[in-house]
Design a protein around this motif. Structure first.
Motif, PDB file in Angstrom:
ATOM      1  N   VAL A 121       0.845  -1.207   0.000  1.00  0.00           N
ATOM      2  CA  VAL A 121       0.000   0.000   0.000  1.00  0.00           C
ATOM      3  C   VAL A 121       0.875   1.251   0.000  1.00  0.00           C
ATOM      4  CG1 VAL A 121      -1.645   1.357   1.384  1.00  0.00           C
ATOM      5  CG2 VAL A 121      -1.964  -1.119   1.102  1.00  0.00           C
ATOM      6  N   ILE A 122       1.908   1.247   0.850  1.00  0.00           N
ATOM      7  CA  ILE A 122       2.813   2.403   0.932  1.00  0.00           C
ATOM      8  C   ILE A 122       3.555   2.595  -0.385  1.00  0.00           C
ATOM      9  CG2 ILE A 122       4.867   3.321   2.102  1.00  0.00           C
ATOM     10  CD1 ILE A 122       3.909   1.788   4.605  1.00  0.00           C
ATOM     11  N   ALA A 123       4.022   1.480  -0.964  1.00  0.00           N
ATOM     12  CA  ALA A 123       4.768   1.548  -2.235  1.00  0.00           C
ATOM     13  C   ALA A 123       3.898   2.128  -3.345  1.00  0.00           C
ATOM     14  CB  ALA A 123       5.267   0.151  -2.596  1.00  0.00           C
ATOM     15  N   GLU A 124       2.641   1.668  -3.432  1.00  0.00           N
ATOM     16  CA  GLU A 124       1.732   2.173  -4.471  1.00  0.00           C
ATOM     17  C   GLU A 124       1.433   3.646  -4.282  1.00  0.00           C
ATOM     18  OE1 GLU A 124      -1.627  -0.421  -4.197  1.00  0.00           O
ATOM     19  OE2 GLU A 124      -0.692  -2.010  -5.411  1.00  0.00           O
ATOM     20  N   LYS A 125       1.278   4.052  -3.034  1.00  0.00           N
ATOM     21  CA  LYS A 125       0.969   5.462  -2.740  1.00  0.00           C
ATOM     22  C   LYS A 125       2.113   6.380  -3.154  1.00  0.00           C
ATOM     23  CE  LYS A 125      -0.696   8.472   1.001  1.00  0.00           C
ATOM     24  NZ  LYS A 125      -1.934   8.858   0.303  1.00  0.00           N
ATOM     25  N   LEU A 126       3.338   5.895  -3.000  1.00  0.00           N
ATOM     26  CA  LEU A 126       4.517   6.719  -3.290  1.00  0.00           C
ATOM     27  C   LEU A 126       5.096   6.466  -4.671  1.00  0.00           C
ATOM     28  CD1 LEU A 126       6.357   6.420   0.169  1.00  0.00           C
ATOM     29  CD2 LEU A 126       4.986   8.339  -0.681  1.00  0.00           C
ATOM     30  N   GLY A 127       4.568   5.480  -5.398  1.00  0.00           N
ATOM     31  CA  GLY A 127       5.104   5.159  -6.712  1.00  0.00           C
ATOM     32  C   GLY A 127       6.475   4.523  -6.627  1.00  0.00           C
ATOM     33  N   LEU A 128       6.721   3.761  -5.571  1.00  0.00           N
ATOM     34  CA  LEU A 128       8.007   3.084  -5.381  1.00  0.00           C
ATOM     35  C   LEU A 128       7.814   1.579  -5.389  1.00  0.00           C
ATOM     36  CD1 LEU A 128       9.326   5.217  -2.360  1.00  0.00           C
ATOM     37  CD2 LEU A 128      10.029   5.452  -4.766  1.00  0.00           C
ATOM     38  N   SER A 129       8.902   0.848  -5.498  1.00  0.00           N
ATOM     39  CA  SER A 129       8.810  -0.614  -5.398  1.00  0.00           C
ATOM     40  C   SER A 129       8.723  -1.006  -3.926  1.00  0.00           C
ATOM     41  CB  SER A 129      10.038  -1.271  -6.032  1.00  0.00           C
ATOM     42  OG  SER A 129      11.199  -0.987  -5.267  1.00  0.00           O
ATOM     43  N   ILE A 130       8.183  -2.191  -3.673  1.00  0.00           N
ATOM     44  CA  ILE A 130       8.074  -2.686  -2.298  1.00  0.00           C
ATOM     45  C   ILE A 130       9.461  -2.841  -1.673  1.00  0.00           C
ATOM     46  CG2 ILE A 130       7.370  -4.653  -0.868  1.00  0.00           C
ATOM     47  CD1 ILE A 130       5.072  -5.129  -2.832  1.00  0.00           C
ATOM     48  N   SER A 131      10.422  -3.306  -2.477  1.00  0.00           N
ATOM     49  CA  SER A 131      11.782  -3.511  -1.957  1.00  0.00           C
ATOM     50  C   SER A 131      12.426  -2.181  -1.552  1.00  0.00           C
ATOM     51  CB  SER A 131      12.660  -4.230  -2.986  1.00  0.00           C
ATOM     52  OG  SER A 131      12.796  -3.442  -4.156  1.00  0.00           O
ATOM     53  N   THR A 132      12.139  -1.123  -2.306  1.00  0.00           N
ATOM     54  CA  THR A 132      12.696   0.201  -1.960  1.00  0.00           C
ATOM     55  C   THR A 132      12.111   0.702  -0.644  1.00  0.00           C
ATOM     56  OG1 THR A 132      13.040   0.789  -4.283  1.00  0.00           O
ATOM     57  CG2 THR A 132      12.936   2.599  -2.701  1.00  0.00           C
ATOM     58  N   VAL A 133      10.807   0.529  -0.463  1.00  0.00           N
ATOM     59  CA  VAL A 133      10.161   0.927   0.794  1.00  0.00           C
ATOM     60  C   VAL A 133      10.758   0.144   1.962  1.00  0.00           C
ATOM     61  CG1 VAL A 133       7.996   0.926   2.097  1.00  0.00           C
ATOM     62  CG2 VAL A 133       8.019   1.632  -0.308  1.00  0.00           C
ATOM     63  N   SER A 134      10.930  -1.161   1.761  1.00  0.00           N
ATOM     64  CA  SER A 134      11.502  -2.010   2.815  1.00  0.00           C
ATOM     65  C   SER A 134      12.918  -1.567   3.166  1.00  0.00           C
ATOM     66  CB  SER A 134      11.499  -3.466   2.359  1.00  0.00           C
ATOM     67  OG  SER A 134      12.089  -4.300   3.331  1.00  0.00           O
ATOM     68  N   LYS A 135      13.710  -1.287   2.145  1.00  0.00           N
ATOM     69  CA  LYS A 135      15.093  -0.845   2.379  1.00  0.00           C
ATOM     70  C   LYS A 135      15.128   0.511   3.081  1.00  0.00           C
ATOM     71  CE  LYS A 135      17.553  -3.181  -1.388  1.00  0.00           C
ATOM     72  NZ  LYS A 135      18.365  -2.973  -2.623  1.00  0.00           N
ATOM     73  N   ALA A 136      14.217   1.388   2.730  1.00  0.00           N
ATOM     74  CA  ALA A 136      14.168   2.719   3.350  1.00  0.00           C
ATOM     75  C   ALA A 136      13.883   2.598   4.842  1.00  0.00           C
ATOM     76  CB  ALA A 136      13.115   3.581   2.673  1.00  0.00           C
ATOM     77  N   LEU A 137      12.970   1.702   5.181  1.00  0.00           N
ATOM     78  CA  LEU A 137      12.628   1.502   6.596  1.00  0.00           C
ATOM     79  C   LEU A 137      13.781   0.881   7.381  1.00  0.00           C
ATOM     80  CD1 LEU A 137       8.931   0.263   6.265  1.00  0.00           C
ATOM     81  CD2 LEU A 137       9.731   2.459   7.154  1.00  0.00           C
ATOM     82  N   LYS A 138      14.622   0.123   6.657  1.00  0.00           N
ATOM     83  CA  LYS A 138      15.765  -0.513   7.319  1.00  0.00           C
ATOM     84  C   LYS A 138      17.034   0.334   7.208  1.00  0.00           C
ATOM     85  CE  LYS A 138      13.898  -5.116   6.439  1.00  0.00           C
ATOM     86  NZ  LYS A 138      14.033  -6.352   5.620  1.00  0.00           N
ATOM     87  N   ASP A 139      16.878   1.534   6.652  1.00  0.00           N
ATOM     88  CA  ASP A 139      17.972   2.511   6.560  1.00  0.00           C
ATOM     89  C   ASP A 139      19.137   2.010   5.705  1.00  0.00           C
ATOM     90  OD1 ASP A 139      18.728   5.090   7.138  1.00  0.00           O
ATOM     91  OD2 ASP A 139      19.968   4.505   8.858  1.00  0.00           O
ATOM     92  N   TYR A 140      18.829   1.332   4.599  1.00  0.00           N
ATOM     93  CA  TYR A 140      19.880   0.869   3.692  1.00  0.00           C
ATOM     94  C   TYR A 140      20.610   2.070   3.081  1.00  0.00           C
ATOM     95  CZ  TYR A 140      18.837  -4.156   3.553  1.00  0.00           C
ATOM     96  OH  TYR A 140      18.691  -5.480   3.849  1.00  0.00           O
ATOM     97  N   PRO A 141      21.919   1.986   2.884  1.00  0.00           N
ATOM     98  CA  PRO A 141      22.690   3.122   2.362  1.00  0.00           C
ATOM     99  C   PRO A 141      22.423   3.430   0.885  1.00  0.00           C
ATOM    100  CG  PRO A 141      24.107   1.188   2.642  1.00  0.00           C
ATOM    101  CD  PRO A 141      22.793   0.853   3.267  1.00  0.00           C
ATOM    102  N   ASP A 142      21.882   2.443   0.125  1.00  0.00           N
ATOM    103  CA  ASP A 142      21.651   2.693  -1.306  1.00  0.00           C
ATOM    104  C   ASP A 142      20.306   3.358  -1.579  1.00  0.00           C
ATOM    105  OD1 ASP A 142      20.298   0.424  -0.502  1.00  0.00           O
ATOM    106  OD2 ASP A 142      20.535  -0.625  -2.415  1.00  0.00           O
TER     107      ASP A 142
END
Length: 340
Positions: free
Chosen positions: A8-29
């Motif tokens: 739901v968050i990914a669709e709202k922001l136009g991002l992939s699910i993996s990008t949202v997951s990485k953002a929440l985990k503070d990935y450096p990329d």
């Protein structure tokens, strides 16, 4: 209302699910701008991670089970506080169950905790527990198990205890040293190990001080309650009006006994001295205040969780677990119920 998911968050922001997951985990990329945007949306939509999915991924539930005989007892409430204080710091939820001193209920509760996939279990056995297959089954499953207070010596697991025999010896010896010659014992049920050990400590103190053991001075209590303290205090006076000291298995019973003695005109400690066990908060406010053995419940809870936590981590890493037994110190607290 449909639960908010990463999709739901990914669709709202136009991002992939993996990008949202990485953002929440503070990935450096993932850019700082994207991370900020994701976190703002998470707060706005009140997103909470799916605990079940996280558990499947990490193979941890971040919960432990705690089975105790009764919650209202001062000692066990102190144990609970000690366990929760340590568990919260490590991010663990504690599921607390009360066996009501019932072997059958204890078995059902263990099965329930296993079905809930807890990471480990802490247990103080019910007075009615005389068979241990349900505990050995946990050992076979390699589910971390730590016993405390009321234990079974034959179960191969870690334990946190006190030296009940030594503490009871200390309590009885103090009565002897204060001049008592006819010392009764209000003991617990026959099965629990701590009840057995306290009785043996009482008996050895008598023997070591050349006082003949008299089995008629030992009263076996079923519930270890205030009401039993009242009842057996009256019964003791009817049976043995020459008794001048009592070692009582727990403070709640001792307070009941003091209350009854006050009612019928038996003076404590002038006529009968009393030593209890546990150092419940009421022990210091009853009149006369109760001499007792301090049982470190809070420390016992903390030590039990620390051992369980280490065993949980070792199991996860497939490292060998070496069981240990921690023995905590007790202390005689001298008050007005004895001739000091």
């Amino acid at each position: 209302m449909e639960p908010v998911t990463l999709k739901v968050i990914a669709e709202k922001l136009g991002l992939s699910i993996s990008t949202v997951s990485k953002a929440l985990k503070d990935y450096p990329d993932v850019s700082k701008k994207t991370k900020r945007l994701v976190k703002e949306t998470v707060e706005l939509l009140h997103y909470k991670p799916n605990a079940f999915a996280v558990n499947l991924r990490t193979k941890e539930s971040k919960t432990i089970g705690l089975i105790i005989p009764e919650v209202v007892h001062h000692f066990f409430s102190s144990v609970i506080k000690g366990i929760i204080a340590k568990a919260e710091k490590k991010g663990y939820l504690v599921i607390i169950l009360q066996s009501n001193e019932s072997y059958e209920l204890e078995k059902k509760q263990l099965d329930l905790l296993v079905s809930k996939r807890v990471d480990g279990i802490l247990i103080s056995l019910a007075n009615g527990t005389g068979e241990f297959k349900h505990l050995n089954d946990l050992i076979t499953q390699e589910l971390p198990l730590v016993m405390f207070d009321k234990i079974a010596k034959i179960i191969n697991c870690s334990k946190v205890i006190i030296d009940d025999r030594k503490a009871a010896y200390t309590a009885t010896k103090y009565l002897i040293d204060s001049g008592c010659k006819r010392i009764a014992h209000f003991r617990g049920p026959l099965l629990p190990q701590n009840s057995i050990d306290r009785f043996l400590g009482y008996k050895k103190a008598l023997t070591d001080h050349n006082i003949i053991y008299d089995s008629s001075l030992v009263y076996i209590l079923k519930d270890m309650s205030y009401d039993e303290g009242v009842h057996f205090a009256g019964q003791l006076i009817k049976d043995h009006n020459d008794v001048d000291g009592i070692f009582i298995n727990t403070d709640l019973v001792a307070i009941g006994a003091i209350t009854e003695f006050n009612r019928i005109g038996v003076k404590v400690p002038e006529d009968i001295s009393i030593v209890g066990f546990s150092n419940w908060f009421m022990s210091s406010v009853i009149s006369p205040s109760l001499t007792t053995i301090n049982q470190p419940g809070y420390d016992m809870g903390q030590e039990a969780f620390k051992i369980l936590y280490k065993e949980i981590k070792k199991r996860k890493q497939n490292l060998p677990v070496k069981f240990k037994t921690i023995e905590l110190e007790t202390k005689l607290i001298k008050r007005a119920s004895t001739n000091n």
